[in-house]
Structures are given as C-alpha cells and as structure tokens.
Scaffold this active site. Structure first.
Site, short mmCIF file in Angstrom:
data_model
loop_
_atom_site.label_atom_id
_atom_site.label_comp_id
_atom_site.label_asym_id
_atom_site.label_seq_id
_atom_site.Cartn_x
_atom_site.Cartn_y
_atom_site.Cartn_z
N ASN A 89 -3.68 1.01 -3.34
CA ASN A 89 -3.09 -0.30 -3.56
C ASN A 89 -2.10 -0.21 -4.71
O ASN A 89 -2.08 0.76 -5.47
CB ASN A 89 -4.17 -1.34 -3.89
CG ASN A 89 -5.07 -1.63 -2.71
OD1 ASN A 89 -4.61 -1.93 -1.61
ND2 ASN A 89 -6.39 -1.52 -2.94
N GLU A 137 -4.56 -11.21 0.06
CA GLU A 137 -4.97 -9.82 0.14
C GLU A 137 -5.68 -9.40 -1.14
O GLU A 137 -5.22 -9.69 -2.26
CB GLU A 137 -3.75 -8.92 0.37
CG GLU A 137 -4.10 -7.51 0.76
CD GLU A 137 -2.87 -6.76 1.26
OE1 GLU A 137 -2.93 -6.19 2.35
OE2 GLU A 137 -1.85 -6.75 0.55
N ARG A 138 -6.80 -8.72 -0.97
CA ARG A 138 -7.54 -8.19 -2.12
C ARG A 138 -6.63 -7.33 -3.00
O ARG A 138 -5.97 -6.42 -2.51
CB ARG A 138 -8.73 -7.35 -1.59
CG ARG A 138 -9.62 -6.79 -2.67
CD ARG A 138 -10.79 -6.02 -2.07
NE ARG A 138 -10.39 -4.88 -1.28
CZ ARG A 138 -11.14 -3.80 -1.07
NH1 ARG A 138 -12.36 -3.74 -1.58
NH2 ARG A 138 -10.72 -2.80 -0.33
N GLN A 143 0.83 -1.20 0.00
CA GLN A 143 0.00 0.00 0.00
C GLN A 143 0.87 1.25 0.00
O GLN A 143 2.04 1.22 0.41
CB GLN A 143 -0.94 0.04 1.22
CG GLN A 143 -2.24 -0.73 1.04
CD GLN A 143 -2.06 -2.21 1.29
OE1 GLN A 143 -1.32 -2.63 2.17
NE2 GLN A 143 -2.75 -3.03 0.50
N ASN A 151 -12.59 -2.03 5.00
CA ASN A 151 -12.38 -2.86 3.82
C ASN A 151 -12.91 -4.25 4.15
O ASN A 151 -13.05 -4.62 5.32
CB ASN A 151 -10.90 -2.87 3.39
CG ASN A 151 -9.96 -3.07 4.57
OD1 ASN A 151 -10.35 -3.49 5.65
ND2 ASN A 151 -8.69 -2.79 4.35
N GLY A 184 -2.18 -5.30 8.75
CA GLY A 184 -2.79 -4.79 9.97
C GLY A 184 -4.29 -4.96 9.98
O GLY A 184 -4.88 -5.48 10.94
N SER A 185 -4.96 -4.51 8.91
CA SER A 185 -6.42 -4.60 8.89
C SER A 185 -6.89 -6.04 8.83
O SER A 185 -7.92 -6.41 9.42
CB SER A 185 -7.01 -3.78 7.74
OG SER A 185 -6.62 -4.31 6.49
N ASN A 214 -10.63 -9.37 1.13
CA ASN A 214 -9.45 -10.00 1.72
C ASN A 214 -9.89 -11.35 2.27
O ASN A 214 -11.00 -11.50 2.78
CB ASN A 214 -8.89 -9.14 2.85
CG ASN A 214 -8.43 -7.78 2.37
OD1 ASN A 214 -7.48 -7.68 1.61
ND2 ASN A 214 -9.11 -6.73 2.79
N CYS A 263 -5.49 1.43 5.95
CA CYS A 263 -4.43 0.42 5.98
C CYS A 263 -3.78 0.51 7.34
O CYS A 263 -3.19 1.55 7.69
CB CYS A 263 -3.41 0.67 4.87
SG CYS A 263 -1.94 -0.38 5.01
#
Length: 276
Positions: free
Chosen positions: A64, A201-202, A46, A150, A211-212, A183, A73
């Site tokens: 992204n 990850e998307r 990111q 997200n 982290g998210s 994700n 993020c």
C-alpha cells in the site's frame, strides 16, 4: 541502480509495477511509502513487484502507499498479467501471490480476467476481533463481511448518493471489530446483475475503483440473495465484471491501461529523502 517502474490504472484505480525478475527485490516498506507519496513520489493506490518464481510464471508482492503490505490486489494483478502476457505473446499465465496461485487470461475484447481465489467467511479469516456470524455484523446498518485475502465489510444502501463515504468509511475501517482494519463498501443494487459501488479503502481513502473490493461486494451481495452469479460493478472510475458460482473462486474481469513508464531518481531511493 536505477529503479524502472510502470504506472498503470484499471478504470482509475492506479498502481505501479516494478519488474524485479532476475534481480533482488528492491522494495522495502520505507521505499514503498516514499514512492507512494503523491507529492514527492510517484503516487499509487498499490504497488506490485514482479519476482522470479518456480511454481508459476512469476510471483507478485504488494504494498500500500503507506508502506504496509497486502496479500492481493485485483487491479495490480491484472496489470502485471497484461504486461507479462504481452511479453510472452500468450493469452494465459499463472501468478503466485500470498493469496495462492492466480490464473489470468486475456479475453477476446482485450480485458484481463483473473481468478481471485475462493472467498473466506470465517470470523478468523476476515479477521474479526471476536467470533461472530460474518453474514450480519453487530454494527448499525447490519453490514456483511468476507475476506478476499484482505478484509471487506459491505453495506447495502437504498441511495448511494446520500452516503457520506468520507465520514462513515474511516469510522468503520478502524472499528475495534476489525483488528487489521477493513475495506468498506457502500452498494446500491440497480438490479440483480448490476450494482453501483463506492469504497473507503483500508489505509487509502476513496479510490476510483478496486478489484478486490468489487469482488468482495459482489460475493457479499450473492450471500445476501440480492445478486445473480455474474454482476457488472460500476465504480467511480468505470465498470468491471465479477463472477462467482457461490462455491469456487471469484473471477474479476476488466480493462487495464499503461499511464507511463519512468525511472526513479537516485535521491528518492536514499534514506532521509522525501516522504520520511
């Protein structure tokens, strides 16, 4: 004008910080895609741009590597917070994101903690393509979904080593149930306060951490009754701590580090350069 950047990572989850305070935002979707290319650009999971803000210490916008935007993020937020707190010689700041106002603090160990906001569980919040109970999705393996700004879809598995993340992840990411993609987490519960997490990850493939995604995985584990309110999350690149009381905001805590700083050459900033 030259573009100064700072390449950072959080347990291997790499991101780029561009400080555009007192200036116009230099990042476009096209430029983010050029910079995100790991061959001809900088390469990152990111990118975060730091902007002036009247409501908080700064505003963050995120991209992204494919040039798409996202609301939050966790790793890049902590990286920006680390830099801004060091600059201001303070241990706490507030950052404005599309997720809302996020309070960040430096802990006694030097780790960065950020309040990631309250998780959302409605089918329209994730979002899902149809109205469903997000606690048990009608997919093989019975995953659970939530939003941390997200979308997150979590599978709980007995043996993480047996999961082919690269094969299963993109199939779930692009499933018609998720109109904005998702994700995908694969979680092995070690005990009620420790999990092992791998991620698809998307838009991004398999990262060393996120982290998210760590937050989403723990939130979904607590909803399932599998986890306590404070959990250590071991990803491929290292460990973070996630706390959630079941009602309020989720707190993400972990280290961040500077890899290097640099200046983008003019050629990469011009239309038609690498990555196009």
């Amino acid at each position: 004008m030259p573009l100064i950047f700072h390449k950072m990572h959080a347990n291997g989850d790499d991101f780029v910080i561009v400080d555009a305070r007192n200036a116009s935002n230099p990042i476009t979707s096209t430029l983010a895609r050029r910079l995100g290319d790991r061959v001809s650009g900088i390469g990152f999971n990111q990118l975060a741009v730091v902007l002036d803000c009247q409501e908080a210490d700064a505003r963050l916008m995120f991209w992204n590597a494919d040039g798409s935007t996202l609301d939050v993020c966790g790793s890049a937020t902590r990286g920006a917070a680390h830099r801004l707190m060091s600059e201001a010689n303070t241990r706490s700041i507030t950052l404005h994101t599309n997720r809302g106002l996020l309070t960040c603090e430096r802990t006694a160990t030097g780790a960065i903690s950020v309040s990631m906001g309250v998780p959302l569980f409605g089918s329209a919040d994730v979002p899902l393509a149809t109205h469903l109970d997000t606690a048990v999705l009608p997919l093989a393996g019975g995953p659970i979904a939530c939003s941390m700004g997200n979308p997150h879809c979590t599978y709980f598995v007995d043996d993480l080593a047996a999961v082919d993340v690269a094969a299963i992840g993109p199939t779930i990411e692009t499933h018609p149930l998720f109109p904005l993609r998702t994700n995908v987490h694969f979680v092995q519960v070690i005990d009620r306060s420790h999990i092992r997490l791998r991620i698809w990850e998307r838009w991004g493939g398999i990262p060393l951490g996120s982290g998210s995604c760590s937050c989403g995985a723990v939130v979904n584990g607590i909803r399932r009754g599998l986890l306590d309110p404070c959990v250590e999350v071991a990803c491929d690149g290292g460990t973070v701590t996630v706390q959630w009381d079941g009602v309020g905001p989720v707190f993400l805590t972990g280290p961040v580090a500077l890899s290097y700083s640099g200046e983008v050459v003019d050629d990469l900033l011009q239309p038609g350069s690498g990555g196009e």
